[in-house]
Design an enzyme around this catalytic site. Structure first.
Site, mmCIF file in Angstrom:
data_model
loop_
_atom_site.group_PDB
_atom_site.id
_atom_site.type_symbol
_atom_site.label_atom_id
_atom_site.label_comp_id
_atom_site.label_asym_id
_atom_site.label_seq_id
_atom_site.Cartn_x
_atom_site.Cartn_y
_atom_site.Cartn_z
ATOM 1 C CG HIS A 9 -0.185 0.011 2.529
ATOM 2 N ND1 HIS A 9 0.374 1.142 3.077
ATOM 3 C CD2 HIS A 9 0.104 -0.996 3.382
ATOM 4 C CE1 HIS A 9 0.955 0.847 4.215
ATOM 5 N NE2 HIS A 9 0.820 -0.450 4.434
ATOM 6 C CB THR A 21 0.345 0.605 11.184
ATOM 7 O OG1 THR A 21 1.046 1.843 11.064
ATOM 8 C CG2 THR A 21 -1.097 0.818 10.755
ATOM 9 C CD GLU A 87 2.446 -5.134 7.988
ATOM 10 O OE1 GLU A 87 2.749 -6.331 7.785
ATOM 11 O OE2 GLU A 87 3.083 -4.169 7.519
ATOM 12 C CG HIS A 89 -1.956 -8.380 15.620
ATOM 13 N ND1 HIS A 89 -1.516 -7.731 16.742
ATOM 14 C CD2 HIS A 89 -3.320 -8.340 15.677
ATOM 15 C CE1 HIS A 89 -2.551 -7.322 17.447
ATOM 16 N NE2 HIS A 89 -3.660 -7.670 16.817
ATOM 17 C CE1 TYR A 90 6.145 -5.025 13.921
ATOM 18 C CE2 TYR A 90 4.477 -4.532 12.276
ATOM 19 C CZ TYR A 90 5.784 -4.824 12.603
ATOM 20 O OH TYR A 90 6.735 -4.927 11.614
ATOM 21 C CE LYS A 98 7.319 1.726 12.717
ATOM 22 N NZ LYS A 98 7.537 1.598 11.253
#
EC number: 5.4.2.11
Length: 228
Positions: A9, A21, A87, A89-90, A98
């Protein structure tokens, strides 16, 4: 000849703010809209006829798909959406700056969470998880499959079955396929396609809004790859 186009993206609003994100649903930034629009222009300029597109359930990838297909005058083709292309998963890092995370947890630890193949970030809280479970886009998903946090390895484990069962079937039929997704779901596909080692794949940088074309044999071996 089967042809696969992978496109991360365009820049998101949280990319621009340097925030983790993951599964958080954010919009494209103005730069991201321009990147996605230009990606579609490149597809048109190279006379690439896309037969089918796949994307995630997240707005930044959905909108990128829209801009690519609109600018290449192919918005009528079938588009299939799946959480499996979301995406990585954080977990508990999602929404954190960050630089702030580095100050809180240390530079080395954050680097390990971001760039190790099989190390997960801290899990999200139950409150954060409940918010995802309440999101209509995931109503069809067994809550036991909803991650608390993921490593790149975990991302690959959910992406590759979707590749095998769906994406690859169109390629085996000789079609041209667009996958508009995210840095880590695309990284997982590249690892699988090119048989990249666990150690090397973590260093692959995936540009935002840049279509990466794979020319494939009939049995989906890579012949060539290039950015438009």
């Amino acid at each position: 000849m089967p042809k696969l186009i992978l496109c991360r993206h365009g820049q998101s609003e949280w990319n621009a703010k340097n925030l983790f994100t993951g599964w958080e649903d954010v919009n494209l930034s103005e730069q991201g809209i321009n990147e996605a629009t230009r990606a579609g222009e490149k597809v048109r300029e190279n006379n690439i006829a896309i037969d089918v597109a796949f994307t995630s359930l997240l707005t930044r990838a959905l909108d990128t798909t829209h801009y690519i297909l609109t600018e290449s005058k192919q918005q009528w083709i079938p588009v299939y959406k799946s959480w499996r292309l979301n995406e990585r998963h954080y977990g508990g890092l999602q929404g954190l700056n960050k630089d702030d995370a580095r100050k809180e947890f240390g530079e080395e630890q954050v680097h390990i969470w971001r760039r190790s193949y099989d190390v997960k970030p801290p899990a999200e809280t139950e409150e954060q998880r409940e918010a995802y479970l309440a999101d209509r886009r995931y109503n069809h998903l067994d809550k036991r499959m909803m991650p608390y946090s993921e490593s790149l390895k975990d991302t690959l484990v959910r992406v590759i079955p979707f590749w095998t069962d769906h994406i690859s079937q169109y390629l085996l039929d000789g079609q041209t396929v667009l996958v508009s997704a995210h840095g880590n779901s695309i990284r997982a596909l590249i690892k699988y396609l090119e048989d990249v080692s666990d150690e090397d794949i973590i260093n692959y940088e995936i540009k935002t809004g840049a279509p990466l074309v794979y020319e494939l044999t009939d049995d989906l071996e890579v012949i060539d790859k290039y950015y438009l």
